[in-house]
Design a protein around this motif. Structure first.
Motif, short mmCIF file in Angstrom:
data_model
loop_
_atom_site.label_atom_id
_atom_site.label_comp_id
_atom_site.label_asym_id
_atom_site.label_seq_id
_atom_site.Cartn_x
_atom_site.Cartn_y
_atom_site.Cartn_z
N ASN A 86 -29.72 19.59 -54.44
CA ASN A 86 -29.83 18.13 -54.70
C ASN A 86 -29.64 17.87 -56.40
O ASN A 86 -30.20 18.03 -57.11
N TYR A 87 -28.28 17.30 -56.26
CA TYR A 87 -27.78 17.07 -57.53
C TYR A 87 -27.21 15.62 -57.80
O TYR A 87 -26.95 15.13 -58.72
N ILE A 88 -27.69 14.96 -56.65
CA ILE A 88 -27.49 13.41 -56.76
C ILE A 88 -28.84 12.58 -56.89
O ILE A 88 -29.56 12.86 -55.85
N LYS A 89 -29.00 11.59 -57.82
CA LYS A 89 -30.02 11.11 -58.09
C LYS A 89 -30.35 9.79 -56.96
O LYS A 89 -31.24 10.05 -56.11
N TYR A 91 -27.76 6.53 -54.91
CA TYR A 91 -26.66 6.03 -54.44
C TYR A 91 -26.96 4.75 -53.72
O TYR A 91 -27.90 4.68 -52.93
N SER A 92 -25.98 3.70 -53.56
CA SER A 92 -26.12 2.33 -52.76
C SER A 92 -25.47 2.39 -51.36
O SER A 92 -25.96 1.70 -50.48
N SER A 93 -24.48 3.45 -51.22
CA SER A 93 -23.91 3.38 -49.89
C SER A 93 -23.19 4.86 -49.68
O SER A 93 -23.28 5.44 -50.88
N LEU A 94 -22.91 5.11 -48.58
CA LEU A 94 -22.25 6.59 -48.52
C LEU A 94 -21.00 6.40 -48.95
O LEU A 94 -20.56 7.65 -49.68
N LYS A 95 -20.21 5.69 -49.30
CA LYS A 95 -19.21 5.50 -49.92
C LYS A 95 -19.22 5.97 -51.41
O LYS A 95 -18.58 7.00 -52.06
N GLU A 96 -20.30 5.27 -52.15
CA GLU A 96 -20.82 5.65 -53.50
C GLU A 96 -21.11 7.26 -53.59
O GLU A 96 -20.88 7.74 -54.75
N LYS A 97 -22.17 7.34 -52.65
CA LYS A 97 -22.29 8.99 -52.55
C LYS A 97 -21.34 9.75 -52.69
O LYS A 97 -21.27 10.83 -53.46
N LYS A 98 -20.12 9.68 -51.74
CA LYS A 98 -19.06 10.50 -51.94
C LYS A 98 -18.24 10.41 -53.37
O LYS A 98 -17.86 11.46 -53.96
N GLN A 99 -18.24 9.32 -54.02
CA GLN A 99 -17.57 9.19 -55.18
C GLN A 99 -18.44 9.82 -56.39
O GLN A 99 -17.90 10.57 -57.15
N ILE A 100 -19.75 9.86 -56.00
CA ILE A 100 -20.73 10.55 -57.12
C ILE A 100 -20.33 12.19 -56.78
O ILE A 100 -20.42 12.88 -57.93
N LYS A 101 -20.52 12.46 -55.63
CA LYS A 101 -20.28 13.94 -55.47
C LYS A 101 -18.78 14.29 -55.99
O LYS A 101 -18.70 15.47 -56.73
N GLN A 102 -17.66 13.52 -55.70
CA GLN A 102 -16.70 14.18 -56.27
C GLN A 102 -16.52 14.07 -57.85
O GLN A 102 -15.96 15.14 -58.34
N ALA A 103 -16.86 13.10 -58.60
CA ALA A 103 -17.14 13.15 -59.84
C ALA A 103 -18.02 14.26 -60.45
O ALA A 103 -17.58 14.87 -61.31
N TYR A 104 -19.09 14.67 -59.73
CA TYR A 104 -19.85 15.81 -59.95
C TYR A 104 -19.09 16.96 -60.36
O TYR A 104 -19.02 17.88 -61.27
N GLU A 114 -27.59 15.03 -63.86
CA GLU A 114 -27.55 13.64 -63.84
C GLU A 114 -28.65 12.83 -64.54
O GLU A 114 -28.78 12.18 -65.42
N ASP A 115 -29.91 13.63 -64.38
CA ASP A 115 -31.03 13.58 -64.97
C ASP A 115 -32.22 14.47 -64.80
O ASP A 115 -31.84 15.44 -63.86
N PHE A 116 -33.35 14.34 -64.98
CA PHE A 116 -34.39 15.30 -64.81
C PHE A 116 -34.81 15.55 -63.34
O PHE A 116 -35.45 16.61 -62.89
N SER A 117 -34.55 14.64 -62.43
CA SER A 117 -34.94 14.62 -61.06
C SER A 117 -34.00 15.34 -60.42
O SER A 117 -34.49 15.35 -58.92
N VAL A 118 -33.09 15.83 -60.77
CA VAL A 118 -32.07 16.36 -59.99
C VAL A 118 -31.82 18.01 -60.57
O VAL A 118 -32.44 18.26 -61.70
N GLU A 119 -31.05 18.71 -60.10
CA GLU A 119 -30.86 20.02 -60.60
C GLU A 119 -29.23 20.42 -60.97
O GLU A 119 -28.60 19.78 -60.31
#
Length: 135
Positions: A86-89, A91-104, A114-119
């Motif tokens: 779980n590395y994503i804090k 997201y507001s849409s599945l499209k945004e989730k995909k973008q966050i994953k790609q950037a990661y 991203e912050d303390f709540s993820v690994e």
């Protein structure tokens, strides 16, 4: 020889557009399709398990419940380290989730969080090693 069978949980609401909040990650239940997948797996599973292990996530327990019902009396354990990465804090849409994953993954930094709540990926690998040692 020990036989180990890893089973991913059935489709959860967090896998669909029905749940978009990363903070709901742990409590996301199975979707109707996920319930059908879990039931079908349990019906098709051939073997006699001596132990069924789940993560703390509701969807893994719900997925395992079909197999537990098929094999009453089997030992059941919950392992803290056996859970998905779980590395994503949030997201507001599945499209945004995909973008966050790609950037990661483009960062190529196994220690990034991203912050303390993820690994971080490094933390995930340590958990995976712990699970393998326990097996």
């Amino acid at each position: 020889m020990k036989r180990v069978c890893f089973v991913r949980h059935g489709e959860s609401l967090s896998n669909t557009t029905q749940s978009k909040n990363g903070s709901e990650h742990e409590s996301a239940p199975l979707s109707e399709k996920g319930k059908e997948e879990a039931s079908a797996f349990a019906l098709e599973y051939q073997g006699n398990p001596s132990l069924i292990v789940t993560s703390k996530y509701d969807r893994t327990k719900e997925t395992a419940s079909y197999l537990i019902n098929k094999f009453p009396g089997v030992d059941i354990e919950e392992w803290e380290d056996l859970r998905e990465f779980n590395y994503i804090k949030s997201y507001s849409s599945l499209k945004e989730k995909k973008q966050i994953k790609q950037a990661y993954w483009e960062k190529l930094d196994p220690n990034y969080k991203e912050d303390f709540s993820v690994e971080s990926f490094s933390e995930f690998l340590e958990r995976a090693k712990n699970v393998l040692q326990k097996i």
